[in-house]
Design a protein around this motif. Structure first.
Motif, mmCIF file in Angstrom:
data_model
loop_
_atom_site.group_PDB
_atom_site.id
_atom_site.type_symbol
_atom_site.label_atom_id
_atom_site.label_comp_id
_atom_site.label_asym_id
_atom_site.label_seq_id
_atom_site.Cartn_x
_atom_site.Cartn_y
_atom_site.Cartn_z
ATOM 1 N N ASP A 49 0.210 0.589 -5.295
ATOM 2 C CA ASP A 49 -0.548 -0.456 -4.615
ATOM 3 C C ASP A 49 -0.426 -1.748 -5.419
ATOM 4 O OD1 ASP A 49 -1.358 1.414 -2.779
ATOM 5 O OD2 ASP A 49 -3.393 1.627 -3.573
ATOM 6 N N PHE A 50 -0.278 -2.874 -4.718
ATOM 7 C CA PHE A 50 -0.169 -4.168 -5.391
ATOM 8 C C PHE A 50 -0.740 -5.237 -4.469
ATOM 9 C CE2 PHE A 50 2.164 -8.123 -6.334
ATOM 10 C CZ PHE A 50 1.884 -8.241 -7.693
ATOM 11 N N ASP A 51 -1.571 -6.107 -5.023
ATOM 12 C CA ASP A 51 -2.216 -7.163 -4.231
ATOM 13 C C ASP A 51 -2.044 -8.516 -4.896
ATOM 14 O OD1 ASP A 51 -3.939 -5.720 -2.030
ATOM 15 O OD2 ASP A 51 -4.280 -4.577 -3.876
ATOM 16 N N MET A 52 -1.872 -9.539 -4.079
ATOM 17 C CA MET A 52 -1.832 -10.902 -4.591
ATOM 18 C C MET A 52 -2.244 -11.858 -3.489
ATOM 19 S SD MET A 52 2.316 -11.592 -4.667
ATOM 20 C CE MET A 52 2.116 -13.253 -5.301
ATOM 21 N N HIS A 111 14.608 1.017 1.905
ATOM 22 C CA HIS A 111 14.300 2.398 2.277
ATOM 23 C C HIS A 111 12.984 2.885 1.651
ATOM 24 C CE1 HIS A 111 16.468 2.570 -1.516
ATOM 25 N NE2 HIS A 111 16.065 3.816 -1.722
ATOM 26 N N TYR A 112 12.007 2.003 1.585
ATOM 27 C CA TYR A 112 10.714 2.370 1.023
ATOM 28 C C TYR A 112 9.831 3.038 2.073
ATOM 29 C CZ TYR A 112 8.868 -1.737 3.501
ATOM 30 O OH TYR A 112 8.516 -2.644 4.469
ATOM 31 N N SER A 113 8.820 3.752 1.599
ATOM 32 C CA SER A 113 7.754 4.227 2.476
ATOM 33 C C SER A 113 6.462 3.545 2.048
ATOM 34 C CB SER A 113 7.606 5.749 2.371
ATOM 35 O OG SER A 113 7.251 6.134 1.055
ATOM 36 N N GLY A 114 5.516 3.441 2.962
ATOM 37 C CA GLY A 114 4.280 2.725 2.684
ATOM 38 C C GLY A 114 4.155 1.498 3.562
ATOM 39 N N GLN A 115 3.186 0.650 3.258
ATOM 40 C CA GLN A 115 2.908 -0.520 4.084
ATOM 41 C C GLN A 115 2.950 -1.811 3.266
ATOM 42 O OE1 GLN A 115 -1.066 0.831 5.431
ATOM 43 N NE2 GLN A 115 -0.303 0.538 7.518
ATOM 44 N N VAL A 116 3.404 -2.874 3.912
ATOM 45 C CA VAL A 116 3.276 -4.225 3.378
ATOM 46 C C VAL A 116 2.485 -5.030 4.394
ATOM 47 C CG1 VAL A 116 4.464 -6.289 2.580
ATOM 48 C CG2 VAL A 116 5.494 -4.049 2.179
ATOM 49 N N ARG A 172 0.820 -1.201 0.000
ATOM 50 C CA ARG A 172 0.000 0.000 0.000
ATOM 51 C C ARG A 172 0.859 1.258 0.000
ATOM 52 N NH1 ARG A 172 -3.180 -2.614 -1.698
ATOM 53 N NH2 ARG A 172 -5.092 -3.524 -0.845
ATOM 54 N N ASP A 173 0.620 2.109 -1.007
ATOM 55 C CA ASP A 173 1.231 3.431 -1.073
ATOM 56 C C ASP A 173 2.768 3.347 -1.020
ATOM 57 O OD1 ASP A 173 0.898 6.183 -1.357
ATOM 58 O OD2 ASP A 173 1.136 6.532 0.788
ATOM 59 N N ILE A 174 3.336 2.389 -1.765
ATOM 60 C CA ILE A 174 4.777 2.165 -1.736
ATOM 61 C C ILE A 174 5.484 3.199 -2.608
ATOM 62 C CG2 ILE A 174 6.650 0.551 -2.236
ATOM 63 C CD1 ILE A 174 4.915 -0.343 0.074
ATOM 64 N N SER A 175 6.434 3.903 -2.022
ATOM 65 C CA SER A 175 7.249 4.873 -2.749
ATOM 66 C C SER A 175 8.709 4.653 -2.396
ATOM 67 C CB SER A 175 6.848 6.313 -2.401
ATOM 68 O OG SER A 175 5.518 6.589 -2.794
#
Length: 522
Positions: free
Chosen positions: A43-46, A75-80, A27-30
């Motif tokens: 955003d990516f879902d599987m 060093h990403y931002s966002g959620q997994v 979610r919201d990965i930058s």
């Protein structure tokens, strides 16, 4: 070498118990690199049990996204989230502990060339034992590695260093290593690039089994778009560091539609070959044999303005032939003549001085220096052109030449000073090709030059090759992609088991004929 199916089935679990369904969400990965916004709010879902295509033009961000998931880009931002619970993936170890495995496109990045096959396959076991200061039973380690390869149908000496393996063998080692790990999600980054058609079909059987029978979620990254319709169920398309389309793969979806989403515009996938005048013979091989007999009794000719294809499956000897001509492998007999003069080279440096250029298949290992900037890589093959009167390199001249190459090939880089490792694989490949534009060679040898590049970049490379031919250069184009040979070449030699078995005029031939002779047809 490649009976994958029985292989990975037996490797993965000691019990046949099914895994429970698992979900994974990003979610919201930058993420940014110096001068580059590599991912922007993605955003990516599987879920486990399904096969997902992840595609995009070179530099779109697909491999970067998967490196976030595998813990390489920390060093990403966002959620997994896994099964709705947020997780931190800041290292490859953390990813593995969460059941995430990756098989990389660039095999040399994932393998340690100075270690043996067994040590590479059993790395996790060795690290755990050494971390706990436990005794390592090397016979057991080698036996387990041998068993892993054997179940894949691969016969490789597990004591052999990785540096001695072919590209296809290295891919087998990576697959054997990944298959030993208990995973919920498996990422395959261009897995079919070094494989023949038969090996690809076997790999597909394994992928389907893992997804449907073992509930593994699989991400399949490939520039071979036709493959996606055969193996994948869902497709996510990226462009300019963002997701632009996320959908199920349905019967009415076409390759042209996918390409339009990738590029953001309509694109004619058909490439029309330019008619170029063909002149005198510039390169002649007469019964050339490599000292280890990986290629034997090779006789062929290349004329100025002519593009000569070397067609063959993986392991046929195409790469070995290219390296023998270029002096990277020594010949034991036979001759190489350029414009009537014997130029049999004992080293690549001699070959370059005599007017040969090679774009190698393994670009990161043999074609570029990834820790150096773009301008240094592009000008390295012809540094003498950038010297002043007192023999110092003039950087301004290097930058001017680099700018022309970047524009001509459409290399996507924020700066001429950008470190090459920060570019996408496809753009690195363009740099490998571009560095020879400033060398003004007589013969250009291309070994799988379009491997890992998107359809637009492939056309750019075709155009470059035809422009070189129009200048009177002789071109050797080695590829296992027979459609490319038919598209770009004037004549083609088909290789099988280290020798040439057929010469064809491309306008009178077909992919089917090339495949027939490349599989030993008589």
């Amino acid at each position: 070498m490649y009976g994958f199916l029985s292989a990975i089935i037996n490797l993965r679990y000691s019990s046949l118990e099914q895994q429970a369904k698992s979900t994974l969400s990003m979610r919201d990965i930058s993420i940014t690199f110096p001068g580059v916004y590599a991912l922007s709010h993605v955003d990516f879902d599987m879920e486990s049990g399904r096969i997902y295509a992840l595609i995009g033009a070179n530099g779109a961000g697909k491999s970067t996204l998967m490196k976030v998931l595998s813990g390489v880009n920390s060093h990403y931002s966002g959620q997994v989230l896994i099964n709705g619970k947020e997780v931190e993936i800041r290292s490859p170890k953390a990813a593995k502990e969460l059941g995430i495995e990756i098989v990389y496109q660039e095999v040399d990045v994932a393998l340690t060339p100075t270690l043996s096959v067994a040590e590479n396959i059993m790395t996790n076991v060795l690290v755990n034992k050494m971390g706990k200061k436990q005794f390592v039973n090397w016979n057991s380690i080698r036996s387990a590695a041998r068993e892993a390869l054997g179940r894949l149908g691969v016969d490789i000496d597990v004591r052999k260093p990785i540096s001695d393996l072919s590209l296809a063998e290295k891919q087998m080692v990576l697959l054997a290593s990944a298959a030993r790990e208990r995973c919920k999600f498996l990422i395959l980054d261009e897995p079919t690039a070094p494989l023949s058609n038969t090996e690809t079909e076997n790999l597909f059987k394994v992928v389907r089994y893992l997804a449907k029978e073992e509930n593994v979620g699989i991400v399949f990254i490939s520039h071979r778009l036709a493959e996606l319709f055969e193996i994948c169920e869902h497709i996510t398309i990226m462009r300019d560091a963002q997701v632009v389309k996320d959908m199920e793969i349905t019967p009415d979806l076409t390759i042209n539609q996918i390409v339009e989403y990738m590029l953001g515009r309509k694109f004619d996938e058909v490439y029309e070959k330019k008619i170029v005048p063909i002149g005198e013979m510039v390169l002649e091989l007469d019964k050339l044999t490599e000292e280890k007999e990986r290629v034997k009794d090779i006789s062929l000719g290349v004329r100025s303005g002519e593009i000569v294809g070397i067609a063959g499956l993986v392991g046929a000897g195409k790469t070995e032939l290219c390296k023998t001509i270029f002096g990277a492998y020594r010949s034991s007999s036979g001759t190489v003549k350029l414009k009537g003069r014997n130029i049999t080279s004992r080293s690549p440096s001699q070959a370059v001085k005599r007017g040969l250029a090679l774009v190698p298949e393994e670009r990161r290992k043999e074609g570029v220096i990834v820790v150096d900037p773009v301008y240094a890589n592009i000008t390295i093959s012809a540094l003498h052109k950038f010297l002043n009167k007192i023999r110092f390199v003039v950087k301004r001249r290097q930058l001017e030449a680099t700018g022309k190459v970047i524009q001509e090939l459409g290399i996507k880089t924020p700066s001429k000073h950008q470190i090459l490792a920060n570019l996408s694989g496809g753009n690195q490949q363009k740099v490998v090709v571009g560095k020879w534009l400033v060398s003004d060679a007589d013969i250009y040898i291309f070994d799988e030059p379009t491997k890992g590049v998107d359809v637009r970049s492939k056309h750019d490379i075709f155009k470059l090759i035809e422009d070189l031919a129009a200048q009177g250069k002789g071109i050797i184009y080695a590829s296992c992609e027979f459609s490319e040979i038919i598209t770009i070449a004037d004549r083609a030699y088909v290789m099988y088991d280290g020798g040439i078995v057929k010469e064809v005029k491309v306008s009178e031939s077909s992919e089917k004929e090339l495949l027939y002779y490349s599989t030993g047809g008589n």
